[in-house]
Scaffold this active site. Structure first.
Site, PDB file in Angstrom:
ATOM      1  CB  SER A   1      15.340 -20.427  -4.620  1.00  0.00           C
ATOM      2  OG  SER A   1      15.156 -21.382  -3.593  1.00  0.00           O
TER       3      SER A   1
ATOM      4  CE1 TYR B   1      10.678 -17.971  -2.670  1.00  0.00           C
ATOM      5  CE2 TYR B   1      11.550 -20.194  -2.795  1.00  0.00           C
ATOM      6  CZ  TYR B   1      11.741 -18.844  -2.566  1.00  0.00           C
ATOM      7  OH  TYR B   1      12.995 -18.369  -2.248  1.00  0.00           O
TER       8      TYR B   1
HETATM    9  P1  NAD Z   1      13.869 -10.495   2.524  1.00  0.00           P
HETATM   10  O1  NAD Z   1      12.463 -10.707   2.950  1.00  0.00           O
HETATM   11  O2  NAD Z   1      14.903 -10.170   3.535  1.00  0.00           O
HETATM   12  O3  NAD Z   1      13.931  -9.405   1.369  1.00  0.00           O
HETATM   13  C1  NAD Z   1      12.990  -9.348   0.322  1.00  0.00           C
HETATM   14  C2  NAD Z   1      13.086  -8.008  -0.375  1.00  0.00           C
HETATM   15  O4  NAD Z   1      12.088  -7.966  -1.413  1.00  0.00           O
HETATM   16  C3  NAD Z   1      12.805  -6.814   0.574  1.00  0.00           C
HETATM   17  O5  NAD Z   1      13.654  -5.743   0.248  1.00  0.00           O
HETATM   18  C4  NAD Z   1      11.367  -6.460   0.209  1.00  0.00           C
HETATM   19  O6  NAD Z   1      11.041  -5.100   0.480  1.00  0.00           O
HETATM   20  C5  NAD Z   1      11.361  -6.746  -1.274  1.00  0.00           C
HETATM   21  N1  NAD Z   1       9.994  -6.869  -1.786  1.00  0.00           N
HETATM   22  C6  NAD Z   1       9.010  -7.698  -1.362  1.00  0.00           C
HETATM   23  N2  NAD Z   1       7.870  -7.429  -2.023  1.00  0.00           N
HETATM   24  C7  NAD Z   1       8.152  -6.421  -2.886  1.00  0.00           C
HETATM   25  C8  NAD Z   1       7.378  -5.699  -3.847  1.00  0.00           C
HETATM   26  N3  NAD Z   1       6.077  -5.940  -4.057  1.00  0.00           N
HETATM   27  N4  NAD Z   1       7.989  -4.703  -4.541  1.00  0.00           N
HETATM   28  C9  NAD Z   1       9.287  -4.415  -4.324  1.00  0.00           C
HETATM   29  N5  NAD Z   1      10.061  -5.067  -3.438  1.00  0.00           N
HETATM   30  C10 NAD Z   1       9.488  -6.060  -2.739  1.00  0.00           C
HETATM   31  O7  NAD Z   1      14.237 -11.864   1.756  1.00  0.00           O
HETATM   32  P2  NAD Z   1      15.629 -12.500   1.286  1.00  0.00           P
HETATM   33  O8  NAD Z   1      15.782 -13.781   1.992  1.00  0.00           O
HETATM   34  O9  NAD Z   1      16.738 -11.513   1.303  1.00  0.00           O
HETATM   35  O10 NAD Z   1      15.245 -12.873  -0.219  1.00  0.00           O
HETATM   36  C11 NAD Z   1      15.835 -12.287  -1.356  1.00  0.00           C
HETATM   37  C12 NAD Z   1      15.735 -13.262  -2.518  1.00  0.00           C
HETATM   38  O11 NAD Z   1      16.466 -14.444  -2.210  1.00  0.00           O
HETATM   39  C13 NAD Z   1      14.308 -13.717  -2.820  1.00  0.00           C
HETATM   40  O12 NAD Z   1      14.112 -13.775  -4.216  1.00  0.00           O
HETATM   41  C14 NAD Z   1      14.235 -15.105  -2.218  1.00  0.00           C
HETATM   42  O13 NAD Z   1      13.305 -15.918  -2.848  1.00  0.00           O
HETATM   43  C15 NAD Z   1      15.672 -15.568  -2.468  1.00  0.00           C
HETATM   44  N6  NAD Z   1      16.092 -16.682  -1.615  1.00  0.00           N
HETATM   45  C16 NAD Z   1      16.185 -16.540  -0.251  1.00  0.00           C
HETATM   46  C17 NAD Z   1      16.592 -17.623   0.518  1.00  0.00           C
HETATM   47  C18 NAD Z   1      16.718 -17.560   1.998  1.00  0.00           C
HETATM   48  O14 NAD Z   1      16.977 -18.631   2.624  1.00  0.00           O
HETATM   49  N7  NAD Z   1      16.621 -16.404   2.626  1.00  0.00           N
HETATM   50  C19 NAD Z   1      16.877 -18.842  -0.113  1.00  0.00           C
HETATM   51  C20 NAD Z   1      16.769 -18.939  -1.505  1.00  0.00           C
HETATM   52  C21 NAD Z   1      16.377 -17.850  -2.237  1.00  0.00           C
END
Ligand code: NAD
Length: 269
Positions: A147, A160
């Site tokens: 991130s 985080y």
């Molecule tokens: P999301 O909530 O859409 O997806 C998260 C995924 O992680 C889901 O498939 C969920 O089932 C899985 N997950 C959560 N807890 C779990 C567990 N205990 N065991 C197995 N799987 C688990 O979120 P996203 O936005 O797609 O995030 C994906 C990655 O991108 C993350 O690491 C997040 O920190 C990073 N990220 C997201 C953003 C954003 O703006 N959306 C920005 C920077 C980084």
């Protein structure tokens, strides 16, 4: 015509029942890879994710239900994957992540533990299991979805930010340890972080809602972007998928140990 240069390769994308992980899984399948997905969700959501990934690529997608807070469940998943992929995955995408935003003094200890376990420690466990076989084959790609919060901090996100700085550090160490494996021809073994700013997925919904101030969802999105992301545009999950596919190319053999912002200028400020 799609370039299916990943035909014959296998991939694991953690947290791919939703958001960025699902988009990366689809993109890798579209490039020809056999993809294992992982993540939580209802049976309907998991079936839907598997069907989308199947439709994008060669089919035969499998879902692994390991809860990434549990190292033993991760080990069991990796052992099963080694059999499924006939020797270990070629591409490992550590994407699963959770978020919880409150001031440090109010952060529940259980949230700290879960965030560190899912966002950071799970990558340590999958990498220590998958990387030796990558070295033997002379090809491997580890893509860790960090991130901007692996590069800069924001308040109210202690676990985080700690987990994301941690995964950037972990990735650099692994990149160095595996840098000399393989060759230009085999593609080498690389480890990189993708560092997104705001990407429109369920993860950031609470932060959008917190900024709606009685207005529309678009108002909430605009307010969120204007705080930190100078492009004033959300990144789409598919755009992260496209970058992940590029990193899997043989030509990317010398891109390793990086933490690539995809943040509309956030960390340039
Ligand atoms: P999301 O909530 O859409 O997806 C998260 C995924 O992680 C889901 O498939 C969920 O089932 C899985 N997950 C959560 N807890 C779990 C567990 N205990 N065991 C197995 N799987 C688990 O979120 P996203 O936005 O797609 O995030 C994906 C990655 O991108 C993350 O690491 C997040 O920190 C990073 N990220 C997201 C953003 C954003 O703006 N959306 C920005 C920077 C980084």
């Amino acid at each position: 015509m799609t370039d299916t240069f990943l035909q014959g390769r296998t991939a694991l994308v953690t947290g791919s029942t939703s958001g960025i992980g699902l988009a990366i899984a689809r993109a890798l399948a579209n490039a020809g890879a056999q993809v294992a997905i992982n993540g939580l969700g209802s049976q309907a959501q998991i079936d839907q994710a598997r069907a989308t990934v199947d439709a994008a690529g060669p089919g035969g997608t499998r879902h692994f239900d390991a809860d990434l807070r549990d190292p033993e469940a991760i080990d069991a998943m990796m052992a099963e994957l080694a059999t499924w992929s006939k020797g270990g995955v070629d591409i490992l995408v550590n994407n699963a992540g959770i978020q919880y935003a409150v001031p440090l003094h109010a952060m529940p200890v259980a949230k700290w533990n879960d965030i560190l376990a899912i966002n950071l420690s799970s990558a340590f466990h999958t990498m220590r299991s998958a990387m030796p076989a990558m070295a033997e084959r002379g090809f491997g790609r580890v893509i860790n979805v960090a991130s901007v919060h692996g590069l800069v901090a924001s308040k109210d996100k202690a676990p985080y930010v700690a987990s994301k700085f941690g995964i950037v550090g972990l990735s650099k160490v692994a990149a160095l340890e595996y840098a000399a494996q393989g060759s230009r021809a085999s593609g080498g073994v690389t480890v990189n972080c993708i560092c997104p700013g705001w990407v429109e997925t369920p993860l950031i919904e609470p932060q959008i809602e917190a900024r709606m101030a009685g207005g529309s969802r678009d108002d909430g999105i605009r307010a969120l972007l204007s705080e930190k992301q100078p492009s004033l545009r959300m990144t789409l999950p598919e755009e992260i998928g496209a970058l992940a596919v590029f990193l899997c190319r043989r030509e990317a053999h010398n891109i390793t140990g990086t933490a690539m912002p995809v943040d509309g200028g956030w960390t340039a400020q």
